[in-house]
Write a protein that holds these residues in place. Sequence first.
Motif, PDB file in Angstrom:
ATOM      1  N   LEU A 245      92.142 -13.358 -15.680  1.00  0.00           N
ATOM      2  CA  LEU A 245      92.306 -11.989 -16.177  1.00  0.00           C
ATOM      3  C   LEU A 245      93.557 -11.325 -15.612  1.00  0.00           C
ATOM      4  O   LEU A 245      94.360 -10.739 -16.342  1.00  0.00           O
ATOM      5  CB  LEU A 245      91.067 -11.159 -15.816  1.00  0.00           C
ATOM      6  CG  LEU A 245      91.171  -9.645 -16.081  1.00  0.00           C
ATOM      7  CD1 LEU A 245      91.121  -9.368 -17.577  1.00  0.00           C
ATOM      8  CD2 LEU A 245      90.056  -8.895 -15.354  1.00  0.00           C
ATOM      9  N   ASN A 298      81.963  -5.585 -13.554  1.00  0.00           N
ATOM     10  CA  ASN A 298      82.366  -6.454 -14.649  1.00  0.00           C
ATOM     11  C   ASN A 298      82.844  -5.654 -15.861  1.00  0.00           C
ATOM     12  O   ASN A 298      83.841  -6.013 -16.499  1.00  0.00           O
ATOM     13  CB  ASN A 298      81.207  -7.371 -15.049  1.00  0.00           C
ATOM     14  CG  ASN A 298      80.897  -8.405 -13.992  1.00  0.00           C
ATOM     15  OD1 ASN A 298      81.702  -9.268 -13.704  1.00  0.00           O
ATOM     16  ND2 ASN A 298      79.716  -8.307 -13.394  1.00  0.00           N
ATOM     17  N   ALA A 302      86.534  -5.527 -17.467  1.00  0.00           N
ATOM     18  CA  ALA A 302      86.646  -5.971 -18.863  1.00  0.00           C
ATOM     19  C   ALA A 302      87.466  -5.000 -19.696  1.00  0.00           C
ATOM     20  O   ALA A 302      88.302  -5.409 -20.515  1.00  0.00           O
ATOM     21  CB  ALA A 302      85.253  -6.132 -19.467  1.00  0.00           C
ATOM     22  N   PHE A 388      89.485  -5.451 -25.622  1.00  0.00           N
ATOM     23  CA  PHE A 388      89.855  -6.413 -24.580  1.00  0.00           C
ATOM     24  C   PHE A 388      91.360  -6.669 -24.463  1.00  0.00           C
ATOM     25  O   PHE A 388      91.781  -7.482 -23.648  1.00  0.00           O
ATOM     26  CB  PHE A 388      89.136  -7.743 -24.830  1.00  0.00           C
ATOM     27  CG  PHE A 388      87.641  -7.619 -24.925  1.00  0.00           C
ATOM     28  CD1 PHE A 388      86.902  -7.105 -23.871  1.00  0.00           C
ATOM     29  CD2 PHE A 388      86.974  -7.985 -26.087  1.00  0.00           C
ATOM     30  CE1 PHE A 388      85.524  -6.977 -23.962  1.00  0.00           C
ATOM     31  CE2 PHE A 388      85.596  -7.858 -26.180  1.00  0.00           C
ATOM     32  CZ  PHE A 388      84.865  -7.349 -25.118  1.00  0.00           C
ATOM     33  N   ALA A 397      89.051 -10.995 -20.238  1.00  0.00           N
ATOM     34  CA  ALA A 397      88.447  -9.657 -20.286  1.00  0.00           C
ATOM     35  C   ALA A 397      87.143  -9.692 -21.079  1.00  0.00           C
ATOM     36  O   ALA A 397      86.145  -9.063 -20.709  1.00  0.00           O
ATOM     37  CB  ALA A 397      89.429  -8.664 -20.896  1.00  0.00           C
ATOM     38  N   MET A 400      84.521 -11.165 -18.945  1.00  0.00           N
ATOM     39  CA  MET A 400      84.034 -10.180 -17.977  1.00  0.00           C
ATOM     40  C   MET A 400      82.944  -9.306 -18.598  1.00  0.00           C
ATOM     41  O   MET A 400      81.942  -8.983 -17.947  1.00  0.00           O
ATOM     42  CB  MET A 400      85.180  -9.291 -17.491  1.00  0.00           C
ATOM     43  CG  MET A 400      86.096  -9.947 -16.483  1.00  0.00           C
ATOM     44  SD  MET A 400      85.254 -10.241 -14.906  1.00  0.00           S
ATOM     45  CE  MET A 400      86.625 -10.878 -13.930  1.00  0.00           C
ATOM     46  N   PHE A 401      83.132  -8.936 -19.863  1.00  0.00           N
ATOM     47  CA  PHE A 401      82.112  -8.147 -20.560  1.00  0.00           C
ATOM     48  C   PHE A 401      80.809  -8.937 -20.683  1.00  0.00           C
ATOM     49  O   PHE A 401      79.718  -8.403 -20.445  1.00  0.00           O
ATOM     50  CB  PHE A 401      82.622  -7.757 -21.946  1.00  0.00           C
ATOM     51  CG  PHE A 401      81.587  -7.102 -22.811  1.00  0.00           C
ATOM     52  CD1 PHE A 401      81.208  -5.784 -22.599  1.00  0.00           C
ATOM     53  CD2 PHE A 401      80.959  -7.823 -23.826  1.00  0.00           C
ATOM     54  CE1 PHE A 401      80.238  -5.181 -23.385  1.00  0.00           C
ATOM     55  CE2 PHE A 401      79.988  -7.227 -24.617  1.00  0.00           C
ATOM     56  CZ  PHE A 401      79.625  -5.906 -24.402  1.00  0.00           C
TER      57      PHE A 401
END
Length: 425
Positions: A245, A298, A302, A388, A397, A400-401
């Motif tokens: 990321l 997170n 994200a 994202f 990203a 992360m979501f």
Amino acid sequence: MKNRIKELRDFYIIWITQSLSQLGSAITGFALTLWMYEKTGSALSTAALTICTYAPYVIMSIFAGAITDKFDKKKTMLICDLLAALTTVVVFVLYKTDTLTMWHLYAINAFSGLMNTVQQPASEVAYSLIVPKEHYQKTSGFQQLSRSLISIGNPLIAAALYGLAGLDTVIAVDLLSFAIAFVALLFFIKLPEIKDGTSKDENVIKLAKEGLKFLKETPLILTVILFMAGVNLTASAFDAVLPALVIPQKGNNVYGIVTACSGLAMVAGSFLPMILPKPKDRVRVIYLTMLFALGIENFLLAFARSSVLWCIGQIIGWVFVPLMAANQNVIMRNVIPIELQGRVYACRNTLQFFTIPIGLFLGGLFVDKICEPFMALKSNDPFWTFLFGSGKGSGAAMMMFILGVTGTAICIISGQIMKKYRYTE
């Protein structure tokens, strides 16, 4: 104040000297990673060093705990520390004779990992033997503090020593820290004997089964351990996703800063168990702190595009980890009989930490094979790019979501299950 220092004298000696020794070992491990990368230029080869160290911890922990309960704790710690130090001497000899190869390091790391697998539950029992129950929370905070400081300090110290003075100096510092810890434990610490009727002739497999049986019959401890296994799955996947990321969007320097924020947050959070009073329900503290961490960090990483917000997310995600760990430690020390702690702690190590390599693998796999390709296909779709971003790193990203949703679900579902296991002292 003087009485408290006197009560915890043995704890302070072990804590300080063992932490120093752990720092020395961590410095050598990091320096060897630098050395190997210089020789091979392969990220996979250097990652394999960690895998070799970690594999015995997951695979052999249950049996290591049985060994811990079967034999004298102090002697177990001394022997394991001595054998681990001898592997460092072997590395030094191979290095000085210019015969050190990566295969030597894989084998040596695996052996050192095995020694740590046996030593760790023995040291946990040792702490339980020398710390009065009313100080469990405070001393757990000290343990979390030293771990946090080691995680921050060892890369900096190792890089400086290795760069300025070479691997020789790094190994010398490691052996010096080992000698201090070994002498302190050998001559200044006397652990109380545990009279539990366990015979040295008892089968290790039988003792290991007793640890598993205790967990099966104690749903409070087992539920907390399985909850933490789920947390570790999400957190380790996060560790795999974070560089994918940050680095493509902001570079290595920002990644270093963002990563350092987690260590700094843990150092700050380590003081919480020391200053806060006993909670009314330790189980509730465990799942609420993790819900706060996984449910915010997170999602923040994200959707944010700012390195400042990423740093804030890291702080939110890690500042309460020491408090969670301290409360888990207190519950286990109070609920598990002292004569069973070695084997139960070892079972905990296997059940709670086996998800870490799985999470690391899945995190990298999902980013490389699913999320990044998906975001590349949606590069012109305003909905997905608004959520994202675009370009390399947008798939991370998105991952992360996914981890935010997964972590939140794990905490909420587990929280409902854990409500019936309220723990008070």
